[in-house]
Write an enzyme that holds these catalytic residues in place. Structure first.
Site, PDB file in Angstrom:
ATOM      1  N   GLU A 149       0.843  -1.192   0.000  1.00 19.79           N
ATOM      2  CA  GLU A 149       0.000   0.000   0.000  1.00 19.79           C
ATOM      3  C   GLU A 149       0.878   1.242   0.000  1.00 19.79           C
ATOM      4  O   GLU A 149       1.733   1.404   0.861  1.00 19.79           O
ATOM      5  CB  GLU A 149      -0.881  -0.012   1.262  1.00 19.79           C
TER       6      GLU A 149
ATOM      7  N   ASP B  45      -0.888  -1.058   6.060  1.00 19.00           N
ATOM      8  CA  ASP B  45      -0.806  -0.575   7.430  1.00 19.00           C
ATOM      9  C   ASP B  45      -1.889  -1.202   8.291  1.00 19.00           C
ATOM     10  O   ASP B  45      -2.939  -1.588   7.803  1.00 19.00           O
ATOM     11  CB  ASP B  45      -0.967   0.952   7.455  1.00 19.00           C
TER      12      ASP B  45
ATOM     13  N   ASP C  23      -4.077   0.006   9.981  1.00 23.13           N
ATOM     14  CA  ASP C  23      -5.132   0.968  10.325  1.00 23.13           C
ATOM     15  C   ASP C  23      -6.359   0.720   9.446  1.00 23.13           C
ATOM     16  O   ASP C  23      -6.400  -0.243   8.681  1.00 23.13           O
ATOM     17  CB  ASP C  23      -4.611   2.405  10.164  1.00 23.13           C
TER      18      ASP C  23
ATOM     19  N   ASP D  92      -7.594   2.258   6.799  1.00 18.20           N
ATOM     20  CA  ASP D  92      -7.353   2.258   5.359  1.00 18.20           C
ATOM     21  C   ASP D  92      -6.647   0.984   4.924  1.00 18.20           C
ATOM     22  O   ASP D  92      -6.987   0.381   3.912  1.00 18.20           O
ATOM     23  CB  ASP D  92      -6.468   3.457   4.968  1.00 18.20           C
TER      24      ASP D  92
END
Ligand code: 1YM
Length: 641
Positions: free
Chosen positions: A428, A505, A507, A509
């Site tokens: 990403e 990540d 998180d 997203d």
């Protein structure tokens, strides 16, 4: 080892059978990962469901106990306890001999899915201990086994009795053997969804699920009087409906057929086949019969009402099934299965009978529901248009790009062409992608940076999916094509990388990107997941560095808490990683790329999308449960370091 020291001929036979199961557990339950572990429960539950199908049981309780064991309790007749001709109670034979699960006389209507008759003894052999209580003939009969070997003495050839009761039923409690299984914690999400599925397939059965392992005991009751109609409604509840759920049934040649189907505003089909309550992952003759007959019925309607003109070609099967969710459930007295995994129904009579029921019953419905008929044919028309468009794009993709390894210059490929050693990281963000390109082992590690969110393939038609640049790059890079409703061009043997590693990540997203990628693989390249090629990189959240000595990576807040507890008063610096993009190439190498030190989780989804909850989670519009599911499963899945 066994406590008993004297064996007669039959017990030696028993021991050999159990030993065979313990030596090759995978042959009996598929695997020794969490999927195989959960399977133990299903084997026992299936026996209780058979008792329901025989007409004697309407209530089953499944409890995940605090000690890690599982209890299954039913209100059937109770497994027979009388002395069998081999000189022991029938119950002992059921729990200790392979292949004895099949009912002893052949006159009985065999309902088990084929594999499942042998279940009880297999579960027993793979359990550290198993405890059986049978309520029958006014008494509670007791038996107990250690790794499949009985440890209670018989009294005049009979089981010891715990007490009196007026009730009947069978209670089995077992603790999976940690010597056999890689993980020993049952997955409540998966067990629940399988039990829910069983409840849909058996509308007169109630299944109570309890999980006593957490701080708060949880209970769920599954009772689905609407049967498979309720099942398709539930699978499609988050979609825009094109039709209501349609149900028809019939029987012939001793085979019972039930069909429920519904159309929604989506671009894929989801047709699930069950034989004797067992899900057939690879479909088989019942689905062939359904598809052939339904396509034929709908094409003749299309001509009748003028949707197809004389010059037009017929709709293809996939055109007709565009947007369809269907459950085909049959009861067959003698099911046969094809292939190694035994997940494809093979009986030719199943195709014949399902086709007959569909050809007779479908017109019965559509003659009275013209609006529904027209709405469904409109879906087919739309699909036919997209198909023609897709054929063009596909020809372009397969011919022009076949030999260009990297379509848009972003893939940093590895040097080696030995697929068994190569890995591709889907990263990403360009900044993490850049660091990963610097840090990687160029020989075996390829890096494909992905910018932003990739297309949600659940919400896009196939021609849009194939036109998407990131997706095209992945398809070309993996090298094995893709499969979809219009044909299967996927060939896993051409896969260029042994591991496809999603690097995002930790998180919201990141997990969304993970979900989108998994949805893409699951929908268009499912074998990548089924054959265990897909992984999620688990980068650490923290690094703690004491004044002297080596630093240590910590992967979650729990690890940090426990580090703080074990290093009370000690000084250390705490580094928190916000994202992959923040790591320098060295850190990225050590934490995420280096096979010696990194953490990967293999993605493994048992019966994905076929139990309604999981379908919802993966396909629905609701993001939080999906994120939870994927990450729970990533955590559950096998650790690859
Ligand atoms: C919690 C698991 O196994 N229930 C169960 C199993 C059996 C019966 C009833 C049963 C079957 C029959 C007659 C028959 C089984 N019996 C056998 C065998 N629950 C669970 N409940 N009476 C009772 O099929 O004729 C195998 S399974 F072989 F002993 F008959």
């Amino acid at each position: 080892m066994a406590k008993k020291e004297v064996y007669d001929e039959s017990s030696i036979h028993v021991l050999e059978g159990l030993e065979a199961v313990r030596m090759r557990p995978g042959m009996y339950i598929g695997s020794t990962s969490r999927k195989g572990l959960n399977h133990l429960i299903y084997e026992i539950v299936d026996n209780a469901v058979d008792e329901h199908l025989a007409g004697f049981c309407d209530h089953i309780e499944v409890t995940l106990e605090r000690d890690g064991s599982c209890t299954v309790n039913d209100n059937g007749r109770g497994v027979p306890v009388g002395i069998h001709e081999k000189g022991m109670p029938a119950e002992r034979l059921v729990y200790t001999t392979l292949h004895a699960g099949g009912k002893f006389d052949n006159t009985a209507y065999k309902t088990s899915g084929g594999l499942h008759g042998v279940g009880s003894s297999v579960v027993n052999a793979l359990s550290e201990w198993m405890d059986v209580e049978i309520r029958r003939d006014g008494a509670v009969h007791h038996d107990h086994f250690t790794r499949g070997v009985p440890d209670l003495d018989l009294v005049a050839g009979m089981l010891p009795i715990l007490g009196r009761t007026r009730e009947t039923g069978t209670k089995v409690r077992f603790l999976p053997d940690p010597e056999i299984f890689e993980v020993t914690r049952f997955s409540s999400t998966e067990v629940k969804s399988r039990l829910h599925e069983t409840a849909y397939l058996n509308p007169r059965l109630t299944i109570v699920f309890r999980d006593l392992r957490g701080d708060e005991p949880a209970e769920t009751v599954f009772s689905e009087p609407a049967g498979i109609t309720g099942f398709v409604q539930d699978i499609t509840k988050n979609e825009t409906p094109v039709s209501e759920a349609i149900f028809f049934e019939g029987d012939d040649e001793g085979i019972e057929v039930q069909v429920a189907l519904r159309y929604v505003n989506e671009f894929h089909e989801n047709v699930l086949g069950y034989c004797n309550n067992i899900y057939n992952a690879d479909g088989g003759t019942h689905l062939t019969g359904f598809k052939t007959a339904f396509t034929q019925v709908m094409n003749s309607y299309a001509r009748e009402i003028g949707v197809l003109k004389e010059k037009d070609a017929n709709f293809t099967g996939p055109d007709i099934r565009n947007g369809m969710t269907a459950v085909i459930s049959i009861k067959h007295p003698d099911p046969r299965f094809e292939g190694q995994t035994k997940t494809k129904l093979d009986n030719p009579d199943a195709a014949r009978v399902v086709a007959k029921v569909v050809s007779e019953q479908a017109p019965h419905f559509f003659d009275r529901n013209l609006d529904t008929l027209k709405a469904i044919l409109a879906c087919a028309e739309k699909a036919a248009k997209i198909r023609k468009n897709t054929e063009k794009i596909k020809t372009n993709l397969l011919t022009k790009q076949k030999f260009s390894f990297d379509t848009n210059g972003k893939l940093a490929n590895c040097v080696s062409r030995d697929a068994s050693k190569c890995e591709i990281f889907i990263v990403e963000g360009d900044s993490a992608g850049g660091s990963a390109k610097t840090a990687r082992d160029r020989q075996y590690q390829a890096i494909l940076p992905i910018r932003g969110k990739i297309l949600n393939v659940e919400k896009a038609s196939i021609d849009k999916v194939l036109a998407n640049a990131e997706i095209k790059t992945m398809i070309t890079a993996f090298g094995c094509g893709f499969s979809e409703g219009y044909g299967n061009d996927f060939d896993i043997t051409k896969l260029r990388y042994d591991k496809i590693i999603i690097m995002a990540d930790a998180d919201v997203d990141g997990s969304h990107i993970g979900t989108l990628l998994l949805t893409l693989f699951y929908r268009y390249m499912p074998e990548l997941i089924n054959e265990g090629h897909v992984y999620v990189a688990m980068p650490p959240l923290y690094k703690v560095v004491p004044p002297k000595g080596e630093g240590e990576y910590l992967y979650d807040d729990k690890a940090l808490d426990s580090y703080r507890k074990t290093h009370k008063g000690a000084k250390f610096t705490l580094q928190r990683y916000k994202g992959l993009g923040e790591m320098d190439p060295d850190q990225l190498w050590e934490t995420t790329l280096n096979p010696e030190t990194r953490r990967l989780r293999r993605i493994e989804i048992g019966d994905p999308g076929f139990s309604s909850e999981i379908t919802d989670i993966l396909m629905g519009t609701d993001v939080p449960p999906r994120k939870e599911f994927i990450y729970e499963h990533a955590r559950d899945a096998e650790l690859d370091v």
